[in-house]
Design an enzyme around this catalytic site. Structure first.
Site, PDB file in Angstrom:
ATOM      1  N   CYS A 100      -4.710   1.822  -4.285  1.00  0.00           N
ATOM      2  CA  CYS A 100      -3.909   2.930  -3.758  1.00  0.00           C
ATOM      3  C   CYS A 100      -2.679   3.199  -4.613  1.00  0.00           C
ATOM      4  O   CYS A 100      -2.253   4.356  -4.765  1.00  0.00           O
ATOM      5  CB  CYS A 100      -3.496   2.609  -2.321  1.00  0.00           C
ATOM      6  SG  CYS A 100      -2.621   1.025  -2.166  1.00  0.00           S
ATOM      7  N   HIS A 132       0.875  -1.175   0.000  1.00  0.00           N
ATOM      8  CA  HIS A 132       0.000   0.000   0.000  1.00  0.00           C
ATOM      9  C   HIS A 132       0.906   1.216   0.000  1.00  0.00           C
ATOM     10  O   HIS A 132       1.916   1.254   0.712  1.00  0.00           O
ATOM     11  CB  HIS A 132      -0.893   0.013   1.239  1.00  0.00           C
ATOM     12  CG  HIS A 132      -1.545   1.358   1.488  1.00  0.00           C
ATOM     13  ND1 HIS A 132      -2.726   1.729   0.893  1.00  0.00           N
ATOM     14  CD2 HIS A 132      -1.154   2.412   2.253  1.00  0.00           C
ATOM     15  CE1 HIS A 132      -3.044   2.955   1.287  1.00  0.00           C
ATOM     16  NE2 HIS A 132      -2.107   3.392   2.112  1.00  0.00           N
TER      17      HIS A 132
END
Length: 645
Positions: free
Chosen positions: A102, A34
């Site tokens: 993301c 992420h």
């Protein structure tokens, strides 16, 4: 004044990927990444829409890595306006763990701020994962988590339950990662309802919302297809959208071969999309543009599915022209089994263990060795021997990591204490164990994390001279290395770096050994290595071109092995099986080789490979009458006539 731009990197799996990926996927994946963009004193990320927090204060905690992306000359007000526009694009309902996440957002921001992109190891993770059998099997499960009712459902591989080693564990990991990934700054919902996604995100698309991100995409991919469309107001756009998604699944970039096109959508209903459409003079919807090496080579207007497929096929043909060998008729090579040659014979295990115990008892045990003779024999008799015997059960037993760790420690001790001629029973035990996929996977992990203490490395480094190595030890070592190719996880490790160098140092002189048994084992090992390469090349061609497993293809090494094999064929005058295996190896090294035209072809001419192969078919070339077995004779003829210039 230029403003620094940072990328904060987090592992959504909290270390589980690093620990378990090799066992589950056959590939080491160090994290499920992420990322957040940090600029102007703020951390910005995408999950439940676009969230902003103070750096390091998100629900993900402290970043695992911080990557310097450079600086930006764009002012904060302009960037805030960009984020406001992006909020219309990066909404919670569009999130997809693999296709629109993301990292898509941070890559877009990086392009806008700096003109660059986030690191490849982050961008390529989804395709890396999906290129494994495990990832391909789990793709339907992941899509089901994000698909909105009524979305297109492209054809998919077999469900995960048929191929996943532990489907319950896989499902729990996926759910945990997905929940962590899409969680925003607000407390996560306890609902187990499926996450929502738009129809347009069920395929591997690259998000493009501005000129900088499009230029970044064109710089980083050899072939790119861009679709300018407006699904809200344009009926033809809606008609062609499912076809475009299906083509993206079929012809998107595949990590295992590096072949395929990057697919992008530009939404002309958004302000940034309209600006891109104007920049590229788009006047008809839908419009498809095709780019090769960053340059536009063609354009298609309208919703003609057949024409779209043809244009994409032409783009891929130009980007990745097929190997010249694909046009050759090679029936003998095509019928050749690429399965490894394995040594599966089980000796009298009690006798082997007793022999090894007698060597241990008679050894001069140095005082600095941490394990005693009694401790070593205890591990062998109470753990290793029962395990090896249980391999004959139905189903066969599998080794535990705890037992393997203890056995590896004993192996290191015995390699330090015993002379080379006394180690072959221990090598033979490992030879049998490598037929257990759990053992092979454990060894692959050990090679990556603790190279010098891995049994395979220990055994190979003990051989300082092939000429002086005891026959029993050398023969058993070659058979052990051959069995290592039974595992698709361990095999590539043998063809990389120091491990490959050690294996080559053992293999090449063994091909010319005086002992026929050693030459046969060496011919089996070199065939297994070449067949593994060939399998990757064939799979790459079947999936759309390319030259196979690029990470293990090495021109200098393959030239060295081809030279050694040709010399070994020339010298082999007695054993037809050895000639057959060596010829098969040479065929695998040559067919579809990415280095055929650059080095291999001229090398074969210098070595006179064609005449050497042909000589094996004549009286006295190999035995009294030359190679006589039908399948061996056809293979030798075909390689000499069609693959050797």
């Amino acid at each position: 004044m230029p403003e620094p731009v940072k990328l904060y990197v987090y592992d959504l799996s909290n270390g589980m990927a690093k620990q378990m990926s090799l066992q589950l996927t056959g590939r080491q994946i160090d994290g499920i990444w992420h990322t957040s963009i940090v600029v102007f004193g703020k951390e910005i990320f995408y999950g439940q829409g676009i969230d902003i927090t103070a750096p390091g204060r998100s629900h993900h905690g402290n970043p695992l890595h911080i990557v310097d992306l450079g600086t930006t000359s764009i002012d904060e007000e302009t960037f805030n306006e960009y984020l406001d526009e992006m909020r219309e694009h990066y909404t919670a309902d569009k999130y997809h763990l693999l296709d629109f996440n993301c990292n898509s957002f941070t890559n877009d921001c990086a392009a806008f701020l700096t003109g660059g992109s986030i690191p490849d190891f982050i961008k390529d993770l989804p395709s890396d994962f999906l290129s494994t059998p495990f990832g391909a099997a789990l793709r339907p499960t992941i899509d089901a988590m994000y698909r909105r009712p009524g979305a297109m459902s492209p054809s998919q591989p077999t469900p995960a339950t048929t191929t996943t080693p532990n489907p319950e564990l896989a499902a729990s990991i996926l759910q945990a990662v997905a929940a962590q990934a899409q969680q925003g700054m607000a407390p996560a919902s306890a609902s187990t309802a499926p996450l929502q996604a738009t129809e347009s995100l069920v395929a591997p698309f690259h998000p493009v919302t501005n000129s900088a991100s499009l230029q970044s995409l064109l710089r980083t991919h050899k072939a790119v297809v861009v679709n300018f469309s407006d699904l809200i107001t344009c009926p033809p756009c809606r008609v062609i959208a499912p076809v475009y998604e299906q083509l993206a699944h079929e012809k998107g970039v595949k990590t295992n071969s590096g072949v395929g096109a990057a697919f992008a959508k530009i939404d002309l209903s958004t302000p940034s999309g309209k600006a891109l459409g104007a920049e590229w003079s788009v006047r008809v919807m839908p419009t498809f543009m095709f780019f090769l090496d960053g340059k536009k080579i063609s354009e298609m207007k309208g919703a003609d599915a057949n024409e779209l497929r043809s244009q994409i096929d032409l783009l891929l043909f130009q980007a990745y022209p097929p190997h010249p060998h694909t046009s050759l008729s090679l029936p003998a090579m095509q019928s050749l089994s690429l399965n490894p040659i394995l040594f599966t014979q089980v000796p009298a295990l009690d006798t082997v263990t007793s022999k090894l115990a007698s060597f241990i008892d008679s050894a001069n045990w140095p005082p600095n060795v941490t394990q005693s003779q009694a401790e070593v024999k205890q591990v062998l008799s109470s753990a290793v021997l029962p395990y090896l015997k249980s391999r004959s059960n139905t189903p066969p037993a599998s080794a535990s990591p705890l037992m393997l760790t203890s056995w590896a420690k004993v192996t290191a001790t015995l390699a330090q204490v015993l002379p080379l001629e006394s180690l072959f029973p221990l090598v033979d035990m490992w030879r049998l164990a490598l037929l257990d996929s759990n053992v092979a996977t454990w060894c692959a992990g050990a090679l990556q994390s603790a190279l010098n203490t891995t049994p395979l490395i220990i055994f190979m480094t003990k051989v300082t001279s092939i000429a002086s190595a005891p026959r029993a030890y050398l023969l058993t070592l070659l058979r052990l290395l051959s069995n290592a190719f039974s595992s698709s996880v361990l095999a590539p490790q043998l063809l990389l770096g120091q491990t490959r160098a050690l294996m080559t140092a053992v293999l090449v002189p063994a091909l010319l050994h005086d002992d026929a048994g050693v030459r046969t084992a060496a011919a089996s090992l070199v065939f297994n290595a070449a067949a593994f390469l060939q399998k990757g090349r064939v799979d790459a061609v079947r999936s759309g071109g390319g030259s196979g497993k690029k990470d293990i293809e090495d021109e200098d090494w393959e030239v060295e092995i081809a030279s050694a094999v040709v010399e070994a064929i020339d010298r082999e005058k007695a054993n037809e099986d050895v000639v057959h295996r060596l010829a098969a190896c040479l065929g695998c090294l040559l067919r579809l080789s990415p280095f055929y035209e650059s080095q291999m072809s001229s090398l074969l001419q210098v070595l006179q490979a064609k005449s050497i192969l042909k000589s094996k078919l004549t009286p006295g070339g190999c035995g009294t009458n030359g190679v006589s077995k039908k399948e061996a004779k056809k293979l030798v003829e075909e390689i000499g006539d069609k693959l050797c210039p």
